[in-house]
Design a protein around this motif. Structure first.
Motif, PDB file in Angstrom:
ATOM      1  N   LEU A  23       8.088  -3.399 -13.187  1.00  0.00           N
ATOM      2  CA  LEU A  23       8.316  -3.309 -11.749  1.00  0.00           C
ATOM      3  C   LEU A  23       9.338  -4.351 -11.302  1.00  0.00           C
ATOM      4  O   LEU A  23       9.314  -5.500 -11.743  1.00  0.00           O
ATOM      5  CB  LEU A  23       7.012  -3.524 -10.982  1.00  0.00           C
ATOM      6  N   GLN A  37       2.736   4.197  -8.982  1.00  0.00           N
ATOM      7  CA  GLN A  37       2.866   2.823  -8.514  1.00  0.00           C
ATOM      8  C   GLN A  37       3.691   2.725  -7.237  1.00  0.00           C
ATOM      9  O   GLN A  37       3.667   1.683  -6.560  1.00  0.00           O
ATOM     10  CB  GLN A  37       3.504   1.941  -9.600  1.00  0.00           C
ATOM     11  N   ALA A  38       4.442   3.803  -6.881  1.00  0.00           N
ATOM     12  CA  ALA A  38       5.199   3.808  -5.635  1.00  0.00           C
ATOM     13  C   ALA A  38       4.230   3.719  -4.464  1.00  0.00           C
ATOM     14  O   ALA A  38       3.116   4.246  -4.509  1.00  0.00           O
ATOM     15  CB  ALA A  38       6.036   5.075  -5.534  1.00  0.00           C
ATOM     16  N   ARG A  39       4.643   3.079  -3.390  1.00  0.00           N
ATOM     17  CA  ARG A  39       3.691   2.671  -2.358  1.00  0.00           C
ATOM     18  C   ARG A  39       2.892   3.822  -1.755  1.00  0.00           C
ATOM     19  O   ARG A  39       1.670   3.739  -1.636  1.00  0.00           O
ATOM     20  CB  ARG A  39       4.408   1.896  -1.258  1.00  0.00           C
ATOM     21  N   ASP A  49       5.255  -3.903  -3.009  1.00  0.00           N
ATOM     22  CA  ASP A  49       4.495  -2.711  -2.600  1.00  0.00           C
ATOM     23  C   ASP A  49       3.088  -2.719  -3.193  1.00  0.00           C
ATOM     24  O   ASP A  49       2.106  -2.426  -2.501  1.00  0.00           O
ATOM     25  CB  ASP A  49       5.233  -1.444  -3.035  1.00  0.00           C
ATOM     26  N   GLU A  78      10.740  -5.598  -5.547  1.00  0.00           N
ATOM     27  CA  GLU A  78      10.324  -4.735  -4.434  1.00  0.00           C
ATOM     28  C   GLU A  78       9.070  -3.947  -4.802  1.00  0.00           C
ATOM     29  O   GLU A  78       8.190  -3.733  -3.964  1.00  0.00           O
ATOM     30  CB  GLU A  78      11.450  -3.779  -4.049  1.00  0.00           C
ATOM     31  N   GLY A  79       8.977  -3.509  -6.047  1.00  0.00           N
ATOM     32  CA  GLY A  79       7.799  -2.802  -6.502  1.00  0.00           C
ATOM     33  C   GLY A  79       6.574  -3.687  -6.505  1.00  0.00           C
ATOM     34  O   GLY A  79       5.465  -3.246  -6.156  1.00  0.00           O
ATOM     35  N   ASP A 125       4.966   6.807 -11.590  1.00  0.00           N
ATOM     36  CA  ASP A 125       5.342   7.116 -10.207  1.00  0.00           C
ATOM     37  C   ASP A 125       4.201   6.822  -9.245  1.00  0.00           C
ATOM     38  O   ASP A 125       4.429   6.638  -8.047  1.00  0.00           O
ATOM     39  CB  ASP A 125       5.751   8.591 -10.084  1.00  0.00           C
TER      40      ASP A 125
END
Length: 363
Positions: A221, A184-186, A228, A224-225, A182
């Protein structure tokens, strides 16, 4: 000599369960019975990346030498660099056994170790003892499973190992610590990078040198990941990316029984996806940011293909389970022959030559 030794070592270790075999291989390296690599250095393989001089582009990935027991023995096998860890602030046992599984028909491994390691203090003592030894040794840092503040765990890793690390890897991509990916979320990644790089800046003033920091990401990923991660990597003074860790995918495996085991898959089946993700990241971050390519590397041809796809350096681990300790030497003998065929004066001349083809692969 090392080829015959490598074959015998592999056959012997396969008589044991994977985790026992791993422990025995560490013990063999510590004892000095594993022959050193005798491959001459080739100046075409040398590069300076992130301010560090690498005699060749091949490194041992984190996960093998979790507790910094044998970094120098690994370098003697021929590796241009070795990465220890992942280390967490407190010792932790990891997940329940069995937790490593060989998929021999696929030349793959599934693990759900869960950052099992002896903690910062044990690794620091060993690295401090070899502090003046030559060779590039990176420190892969992580967070304890039960940590109330995982970002603080990474910051503590920077501060703890600053005097002994050639570079750091911030590992937020293991699938075996719940919730770790998590980060790794922007928004989460932004907060992590700000904290880690602020700690690096403070330590750089204190020690009089800036130690490079790399970020290790997952191969799972989505596009989109990747957008980010690339955006945050470029927005911060990060020194590079490591692409990638193990995958949760089980696509294309022939060993369906073992494929049902939970954990991250590594080895030969990971090559295609990890190389595609590598190339996609290269396209996103541009030519300047260093990238280390990892996943499914088992030959000189694999190393060169990672470089063609955008890697500056390449790491391996799981394929050595099947190829034995002579694998680095075989790769380092093979690379000059490939460079001869390409008629290039430096391996860097081949970087990005296949990046468009690999970046076009669907995830």
């Amino acid at each position: 000599m090392i080829g015959r030794f490598s074959d015998l070592a592999r056959q012997g270790l396969f008589l044991f369960d994977p985790e026992t075999a791993h422990g025995l291989s560490i013990a063999a390296l510590k004892s000095g019975v594993v022959p050193a690599c005798r491959v001459p250095r080739d100046p075409r393989l040398a590069q300076t990346i992130a301010g560090i001089r690498f005699e060749n582009p091949l490194g041992m990935a984190a996960g093998y030498d979790k507790n910094a027991e044998v970094p120098d023995a690994l370098l003697k096998l021929g590796f241009g660099f070795a990465e220890i860890g992942t280390v967490t602030p407190k010792p932790q046992a990891g997940n329940d056994k069995p937790r490593i599984f060989r998929l021999t028909a696929d030349r793959a491994v599934i693990n759900r170790l869960g950052f099992n390691n002896e903690g910062h203090d044990a690794a620091l003592a060993r690295l401090s003892a070899r502090r003046n030894a030559p060779g590039v040794v990176g420190v892969n840092i992580g967070a304890n499973k039960d940590s109330a503040d995982r970002v603080a765990d990474y910051v503590l890793g920077i501060r703890k190992f600053y005097a002994v690390a050639t570079y750091f890897t911030v590992n937020i991509s293991s699938p075996n610590t719940p919730g770790l990916r998590d980060l790794q979320a922007r928004e989460s990644l932004r907060g992590l990078l700000e904290a880690v790089l602020a700690a690096r800046a403070e330590e750089a003033v204190r020690h009089g040198r800036s130690v490079p920091v790399f970020l290790k990401i997952a191969p799972d990923l989505a596009e989109e990941g990747l957008d980010d991660v690339a955006a945050e990597a470029l927005d911060h003074p990060l020194d590079g990316l490591i692409v990638s860790n193990t995958t949760l995918s089980r696509d294309g495996l022939s060993d369906r029984a073992q494929a049902g085991e939970a954990g991250g898959l590594s080895g030969a089946p990971l090559f295609k996806r990890s190389t595609a993700v590598l190339a996609k990241m290269r396209k996103r971050v541009g030519p300047a940011l260093p990238i280390v390519g990892v996943g499914g590397v088992g030959s000189a041809e694999d190393v060169l293909e990672k470089i063609r796809a955008g890697a500056d350096l390449v790491q391996l681990y799981s394929c050595m389970v099947y190829e034995g300790p002579g694998l680095p030497a075989r790769i380092l003998r093979g690379l000059p022959r490939l460079l001869d065929a390409e008629k290039v004066s430096s391996i860097r001349d081949l970087r990005d030559t296949a990046v468009d083809r690999w970046a076009g692969e669907k995830l």
